[in-house]
Design an enzyme around this catalytic site. Structure first.
Site, short mmCIF file in Angstrom:
data_model
loop_
_atom_site.label_atom_id
_atom_site.label_comp_id
_atom_site.label_asym_id
_atom_site.label_seq_id
_atom_site.Cartn_x
_atom_site.Cartn_y
_atom_site.Cartn_z
N THR A 133 0.88 -1.26 -0.01
CA THR A 133 0.21 0.23 -0.01
C THR A 133 0.87 0.97 0.14
OG1 THR A 133 -1.70 1.32 1.63
CG2 THR A 133 -0.14 -0.50 2.48
N ASP A 134 0.56 2.50 -0.80
CA ASP A 134 1.29 3.77 -0.57
C ASP A 134 0.43 4.36 0.82
OD1 ASP A 134 -1.30 4.48 -0.25
OD2 ASP A 134 -2.06 5.95 -1.70
N GLU A 135 -0.13 3.77 1.94
CA GLU A 135 0.50 4.48 3.54
C GLU A 135 1.59 4.25 3.86
OE1 GLU A 135 -3.92 2.77 5.65
OE2 GLU A 135 -4.86 2.95 3.41
N TYR A 158 -2.43 -0.43 10.88
CA TYR A 158 -1.95 -0.93 9.68
C TYR A 158 -0.81 -1.07 8.43
CZ TYR A 158 -3.56 -1.82 4.54
OH TYR A 158 -3.13 -1.83 3.47
N LYS A 162 2.20 -3.30 7.08
CA LYS A 162 2.74 -3.65 5.86
C LYS A 162 4.10 -3.15 5.68
CE LYS A 162 0.20 -4.70 3.05
NZ LYS A 162 0.33 -6.26 2.24
N1 LIG Z 1 -8.11 -2.01 -0.33
C1 LIG Z 1 -7.11 -1.35 -0.87
O1 LIG Z 1 -7.50 -0.14 -1.02
C2 LIG Z 1 -5.83 -1.66 -0.96
C3 LIG Z 1 -4.74 -0.95 -1.42
C4 LIG Z 1 -3.69 -1.18 -1.29
C5 LIG Z 1 -2.80 -2.48 -1.65
N2 LIG Z 1 -3.88 -3.14 -0.32
C6 LIG Z 1 -3.17 -4.64 -0.31
O2 LIG Z 1 -3.81 -4.84 -1.26
C7 LIG Z 1 -4.17 -6.29 -0.28
C8 LIG Z 1 -5.11 -6.93 -0.62
O3 LIG Z 1 -6.32 -5.99 0.50
P1 LIG Z 1 -7.88 -6.53 -0.50
O4 LIG Z 1 -8.28 -4.42 0.45
O5 LIG Z 1 -8.26 -7.00 -1.48
O6 LIG Z 1 -7.92 -6.67 1.35
P2 LIG Z 1 -9.47 -7.82 1.98
O7 LIG Z 1 -9.48 -7.62 3.23
O8 LIG Z 1 -10.75 -7.49 0.82
O9 LIG Z 1 -9.30 -8.66 1.57
C9 LIG Z 1 -8.25 -9.66 2.51
C10 LIG Z 1 -7.78 -11.46 1.66
O10 LIG Z 1 -7.41 -11.90 2.60
C11 LIG Z 1 -8.05 -13.20 3.39
N3 LIG Z 1 -6.94 -13.32 4.58
C12 LIG Z 1 -6.52 -12.52 5.91
N4 LIG Z 1 -5.72 -12.86 6.54
C13 LIG Z 1 -5.16 -14.11 6.19
C14 LIG Z 1 -3.93 -15.04 6.38
N5 LIG Z 1 -3.68 -15.48 7.95
N6 LIG Z 1 -3.89 -16.47 5.37
C15 LIG Z 1 -4.67 -16.58 4.48
N7 LIG Z 1 -5.72 -15.27 4.28
C16 LIG Z 1 -5.58 -14.78 5.27
C17 LIG Z 1 -9.19 -12.83 4.12
O11 LIG Z 1 -9.89 -14.09 4.27
C18 LIG Z 1 -9.20 -12.27 2.69
O12 LIG Z 1 -10.13 -12.56 1.43
C19 LIG Z 1 -3.70 -6.63 0.85
O13 LIG Z 1 -2.09 -6.96 1.48
C20 LIG Z 1 -3.81 -4.65 0.84
O14 LIG Z 1 -2.74 -4.26 2.22
C21 LIG Z 1 -4.72 -2.67 -0.55
#
Ligand SMILES: NC(=O)c1ccc[n+]([C@@H]2O[C@H](COP(=O)([O-])OP(=O)(O)OC[C@H]3O[C@@H](n4cnc5c(N)ncnc54)[C@H](O)[C@@H]3O)[C@@H](O)[C@H]2O)c1
Length: 350
Positions: A133-135, A158, A162
């Protein structure tokens, strides 16, 4: 046939990524713990599909990960699995350290061992891609953008977790030679996002004619990227990114939170006017700010654009309209994922 081990592929971004990859003929082994944020409903279109193997399990479970790697011999591991909601990290940071840091470390160790067992072309071509993430860069003032060389300064549990995982990924490249790639992306939105995040939460509450909580003065700025564009960026980095490098991913779509909320109100008013004819903007309620709320994020994605020729294809106006329409058409999905443990309430006030 190309095989990818995707973790967190029942979540928001991972789910969109898996649906797209399988449609493109890639065989996906999908490891997801199915926390509150993971939903197999998202993957229902792939039921019985030979190109998709779903395994419920934890990225921190070394035995399960080792077995999947040995059995399926993937060409890449793509790590989406994480605890991802800042507000939840304020109430309970330990789960974030457990999955995002300890879990990622375990996944890296097993992946390194598997990669070492490969030979020749398969070993050269293997990649571990970490989705971040950019955070991790902290917060910006009125001007400037995050680049890949901006120092890390995470402000929430969070983003701190990350950041730690990003550093471990980097260290596994420099220490063990594991061929890693990291992407740092801005805020995503689109289909299948769990309704605790700003856009689907506002859609759900506005549809029901409920108060629309906006943190602080609503002037916090995020750079919004349509999820499909994030998925195409990840696929491109996997294909052509330089090993050991990090790539920022952003949508060139900076918007204040209040602007995002107003856009949703306008779209819903046009599609589903409230019975009493009120404009939904009148439901906006400013509430106490999130503790430590970062003011502004903005991404400079010129490295990804210049080196790898990626560009976002969906403008914010197109994306928000598509997203609102998707939620209107998929209320059954929303109702199923809200299984009783989360009811659109406020969390994370420290
Ligand atoms: N949503 C955003 O805006 C955003 C932006 C940049 C980066 N990200 C990164 O992208 C990735 C996905 O984000 P998202 O929004 O889809 O998140 P989300 O919370 O919708 O999905 C996370 C998934 O990971 C699974 N999970 C959690 N803990 C687990 C574990 N210990 N083992 C296996 N599976 C596990 C959950 O069941 C879920 O399906 C993350 O790493 C997040 O940091 C998200």
């Amino acid at each position: 046939m190309t095989t990818w081990l995707v973790t967190g592929g029942a979540g928001f971004i991972g789910g969109n990524f898996v649906l797209d990859a399988v449609r493109r003929g890639i065989r996906v082994v999908n490891l997801d713990a199915l926390t509150y944020a993971g939903n197999l409903d998202t993957l229902s279109a792939l039921e019985g599909h030979p190109g998709h193997v779903f395994v419920q399990g934890d990225i921190g479970d070394a035995d399960v990960v080792a077995r999947l790697l040995a059995e399926h011999r993937p060409d890449a591991v793509i790590n989406f699995a994480a605890e991802s909601h800042v507000d939840r990290s304020i109430d309970g940071p330990a789960a974030f350290v457990q999955t995002n840091v300890v879990g990622t470390l375990s996944l890296l160790k097993r992946t390194r061992d598997y990669w070492r067992s490969l030979e020749g072309e398969a070993r050269d071509a293997f990649r571990f891609l970490h989705v971040s993430t950019d955070e991790v860069y902290g917060t910006l003032g009125e001007t400037g953008k995050f680049t890949e060389t901006t120092p890390y300064a995470p402000n929430s549990p969070y983003s701190a977790s990350k950041a730690a995982s990003d550093h471990l990924v980097r260290a596994f490249h420099h220490t063990y030679g594991l061929p890693v790639l990291t992407t740092n992306c801005s805020n995503n939105y689109g289909p299948y996002q769990f309704p605790e995040k700003l856009i689907p939460l506002i859609v759900a509450r506005a549809l029901a004619g409920e108060a629309l909580p906006v943190y602080g003065d609503g002037r916090n700025v995020r750079d919004w990227l349509y999820v499909g564009d994030h998925c195409s960026a990840i696929a491109r980095v996997l294909e052509a990114g330089r090993v050991g490098e990090t790539y920022n991913v952003g949508g060139d779509a900076e918007r204040e939170n209040i602007e995002v909320v107003r856009a949703i109100c306008r779209l819903l008013d046009a599609r589903r006017p409230l019975a009493d004819g009120r404009a939904r903007e009148s439901l906006i309620t400013f509430v106490a700010d999130r503790p430590g709320h970062d003011r502004r994020y903005a991404i400079d994605a010129s490295k990804l654009k210049g080196e790898l020729g990626w560009a976002p294809t969906v403008t914010f106006e197109q994306g928000i309209e598509r997203t609102v329409d998707w939620y209107l058409d998929n209320q059954a999905w929303v109702n199923r994922v809200l299984d009783g443990s989360y009811r659109l309430e406020r969390i994370g006030q420290a």
